[in-house]
Design a protein around this motif. Structure first.
Motif, PDB file in Angstrom:
ATOM      1  N   VAL A  22       0.793  -0.921  -0.435  1.00  0.00           N
ATOM      2  CA  VAL A  22       0.381  -0.035  -0.136  1.00  0.00           C
ATOM      3  C   VAL A  22       0.699   1.568  -0.052  1.00  0.00           C
ATOM      4  O   VAL A  22       1.486   1.482   1.448  1.00  0.00           O
ATOM      5  CB  VAL A  22      -0.698   0.633   1.487  1.00  0.00           C
ATOM      6  N   TYR A  24       1.372   5.358  -1.307  1.00  0.00           N
ATOM      7  CA  TYR A  24       1.330   6.664  -2.330  1.00  0.00           C
ATOM      8  C   TYR A  24       1.964   7.177  -2.652  1.00  0.00           C
ATOM      9  O   TYR A  24       3.189   7.829  -2.009  1.00  0.00           O
ATOM     10  CB  TYR A  24       0.018   7.163  -0.546  1.00  0.00           C
ATOM     11  N   ILE A  31      -3.024   5.990  -4.804  1.00  0.00           N
ATOM     12  CA  ILE A  31      -2.774   5.192  -4.041  1.00  0.00           C
ATOM     13  C   ILE A  31      -2.758   4.370  -4.698  1.00  0.00           C
ATOM     14  O   ILE A  31      -4.215   3.561  -5.218  1.00  0.00           O
ATOM     15  CB  ILE A  31      -3.660   5.489  -2.816  1.00  0.00           C
ATOM     16  N   VAL A  33      -2.762  -0.586  -4.516  1.00  0.00           N
ATOM     17  CA  VAL A  33      -2.511  -1.310  -3.387  1.00  0.00           C
ATOM     18  C   VAL A  33      -2.825  -2.468  -4.921  1.00  0.00           C
ATOM     19  O   VAL A  33      -3.044  -2.561  -5.492  1.00  0.00           O
ATOM     20  CB  VAL A  33      -4.200  -1.316  -3.067  1.00  0.00           C
ATOM     21  N   VAL A  47     -11.401  -2.256  -2.499  1.00  0.00           N
ATOM     22  CA  VAL A  47     -10.840  -1.402  -1.706  1.00  0.00           C
ATOM     23  C   VAL A  47     -11.216  -0.445  -0.979  1.00  0.00           C
ATOM     24  O   VAL A  47     -11.411   0.603  -2.030  1.00  0.00           O
ATOM     25  CB  VAL A  47      -9.651  -1.524  -2.731  1.00  0.00           C
ATOM     26  N   LEU A  49     -10.780   3.574   1.540  1.00  0.00           N
ATOM     27  CA  LEU A  49      -9.964   3.948   1.804  1.00  0.00           C
ATOM     28  C   LEU A  49     -11.159   5.520   2.740  1.00  0.00           C
ATOM     29  O   LEU A  49     -11.614   5.166   2.662  1.00  0.00           O
ATOM     30  CB  LEU A  49      -9.468   5.426   1.048  1.00  0.00           C
ATOM     31  N   TYR A  84      -4.723   7.673   7.322  1.00  0.00           N
ATOM     32  CA  TYR A  84      -5.923   6.991   7.102  1.00  0.00           C
ATOM     33  C   TYR A  84      -5.944   5.521   6.591  1.00  0.00           C
ATOM     34  O   TYR A  84      -4.745   5.234   7.381  1.00  0.00           O
ATOM     35  CB  TYR A  84      -6.381   7.523   5.338  1.00  0.00           C
ATOM     36  N   VAL A  86      -6.423   1.846   4.657  1.00  0.00           N
ATOM     37  CA  VAL A  86      -6.897   1.374   2.902  1.00  0.00           C
ATOM     38  C   VAL A  86      -7.103   0.000   4.178  1.00  0.00           C
ATOM     39  O   VAL A  86      -7.089  -0.712   4.205  1.00  0.00           O
ATOM     40  CB  VAL A  86      -6.144   1.156   2.486  1.00  0.00           C
ATOM     41  N   GLU A 113      -7.116  -4.676   6.403  1.00  0.00           N
ATOM     42  CA  GLU A 113      -6.705  -3.027   6.189  1.00  0.00           C
ATOM     43  C   GLU A 113      -5.331  -2.525   6.452  1.00  0.00           C
ATOM     44  O   GLU A 113      -4.206  -3.576   6.999  1.00  0.00           O
ATOM     45  CB  GLU A 113      -8.171  -2.888   6.746  1.00  0.00           C
TER      46      GLU A 113
END
Length: 484
Positions: A22, A24, A31, A33, A47, A49, A84, A86, A113
């Motif tokens: 994951v 960014y 992002i 993933v 998926v 956020l 945050y 994911v 997550e």
């Protein structure tokens, strides 16, 4: 005959989703993933956020040889710095027709997550606090709108009730037309401008910002805006029903709800918003002409302190108090005891709310505009900004504005002194209006001076005892009604 890479006969354990990567990329605001899961090809992994339990972006990953990839493109909005989440999950209802029929009924796929920090960590605290301040300010603006709406609505309903009692159950045509004009004027001059502007600004704020650190409180604010519109509709239907007139086409309302039902719903939403913001929100007072003034008299009955609208004023000993219903903005009047002098002068305390104001300068401009519009034959003699002594305010003074003017209408000519003090939150003015019939102003000028100097605004948050006293008074009244 295979859903997983294992035959159905060997199915025994939940299938976990694993997040391998994951990341960014600030340059592309994307992002990335990547994960793996032991599911059939073409299975879909959702998926999302998340931020403070609020879902944001969503992407779909297609499983190929036990792996899936998703790219989430961040929108060009204001992003609050913070941690945050994911989250990847398997949802049966999102699967394709090729996959869904092949799913075992007891299939259990465990979600996964990963935490992901977005934005500048140094600015997180400041940005979160800014959102909180904005929402608290928005609640204060909505409180002022609520107060104005209840003042106007309850005042007209009370006037209709009083006139019907005096008229033996009947209302004359001119009175019914007058009520209709007043409510239509309130819609045109206030509701269709001020309320709709506030609603538009909040929707615009939500569109410009991506996810909120206070999603539940933001939802409460949005619901409050919708409920205020419902309350306006409820008052509209109730007022025109009682005067037996059709609602003008210019006033656009849809469904009607009971006025008191909507008020109670608003009360619950205010409490919920305060709880979700983690702050103590003062209850929205029903400052209306249906809710009479409650307060305390002292100084031999010559000084009055309001529990309801939070002010204090002192009258001359040879003058008298009057709390009768005459206007939605007027809280009380002071009149000479001498019957021969009645009609030569009157002093009133009135309150006006300005949700659109953001500072003291705004209040001053709005006070000047209102004064010019409200008095017929308006002619200004002099005006000035004032700074009244107040130890509860920064610098020990409370800003305000004073105008001395003349007015002429069908009732005659008058000299008027309008002494306005501004609330510390920049949303309300507290005024003392001294009106003298032409030729009498000089006779009462020194009395007006003393009354204005005695006038104080009690909006200091530390004065919570006033709200407690008001609640005790209301409780006593309810007990008396039950006894009767």
């Amino acid at each position: 005959l295979f859903f997983l890479f294992l035959p159905f006969s060997l199915w025994s354990k939940p299938v976990p989703i694993q997040l391998l990567e994951v990341t960014y990329t600030p340059e592309t605001e994307t992002i990335f993933v990547e994960g793996k899961v032991n599911l059939r090809n073409d299975s879909i992994i959702i998926v999302r956020l998340w931020f403070h339990d609020e879902p944001g972006l969503m992407g779909r990953g297609i499983v190929k040889s036990g792996k899936f990839q998703v790219r989430l493109k961040l929108p060009k909005k204001n992003i609050v710095p913070g941690q945050y989440i994911v989250r990847a999950e398997f949802l049966p209802r999102t699967q394709s027709r090729r996959v869904y029929p092949m799913m075992p009924p007891d299939l259990l796929v465990l979600s996964a997550e990963r935490k992901l920090y977005l934005g500048d960590p140094k600015k997180e605290k400041e940005e979160v606090e800014n959102v909180k301040k904005f929402l608290v300010q928005e609640l204060d603006i909505l409180r002022q709108i609520f107060s104005e709406l209840v003042q106007r609505g309850d005042y007209l309903l009370t006037q209709v009730k009083i006139r019907r009692l005096k008229g033996g159950g009947k209302l004359d045509a001119s009175f019914r037309s007058s009520v209709a004009r007043k409510w239509s004027g309130f819609y045109r001059e206030y509701w269709s401008t001020t309320f709709k502007t506030v609603r538009y600004n909040f929707h615009r704020y939500q569109k410009l910002r991506f996810l909120s650190p206070y999603p539940k409180a933001e939802k409460d604010v949005l619901n409050l805006i919708n409920h205020l519109n419902r309350l306006f509709a409820s008052y509209t239907f109730e007022i025109f029903k009682r005067i037996k007139k059709k609602i003008p086409q210019v006033i656009k309302v849809e469904k009607s709800f009971g006025v008191w039902i909507v008020k109670r719903q608003i009360e619950k939403l205010v409490k919920s918003a305060g709880k979700n913001l983690g702050v103590e929100i003062e209850e929205w007072p029903l400052v209306s002409m249906n809710q009479r003034e409650r307060g305390k008299f002292f100084n031999n009955g010559n000084t009055y302190r309001s529990y309801v609208t939070k002010f204090e004023i002192t009258k001359p000993s040879n003058w008298q108090w009057s709390f009768g219903v005459v206007s939605p903005s007027i809280r009380l009047r002071i009149l000479p005891k001498n019957k021969k002098l009645l009609g030569t002068t009157i002093v009133a305390v009135e309150i006006f709310d300005y949700p659109q104001a953001e500072n003291f300068k705004d209040l001053e401009k709005l006070t000047i505009i209102r004064s010019r519009l409200r008095y017929r034959g308006y002619k200004e003699i002099k005006s000035r900004s004032i700074k009244a002594p107040d130890s509860t305010m920064p610098g020990g003074v409370r800003p305000g504005y004073e105008i001395i003017l003349t007015s002429k209408d069908k009732n005659g000519e008058f000299e008027i002194r309008q002494y306005e003090l501004f609330c510390r939150w920049h949303k309300r003015t507290y005024g003392v209006v001294c009106i003298a019939k032409k030729g009498y102003y000089e006779k009462y000028e020194k009395i007006y001076d003393k009354i204005c100097k005695s006038f104080k605004v009690l909006d200091d948050p530390n004065m919570k005892h006033l709200a407690d006293l008001e609640k005790k008074e209301m409780k006593k009244e309810k007990e008396k009604k039950k006894e009767k």
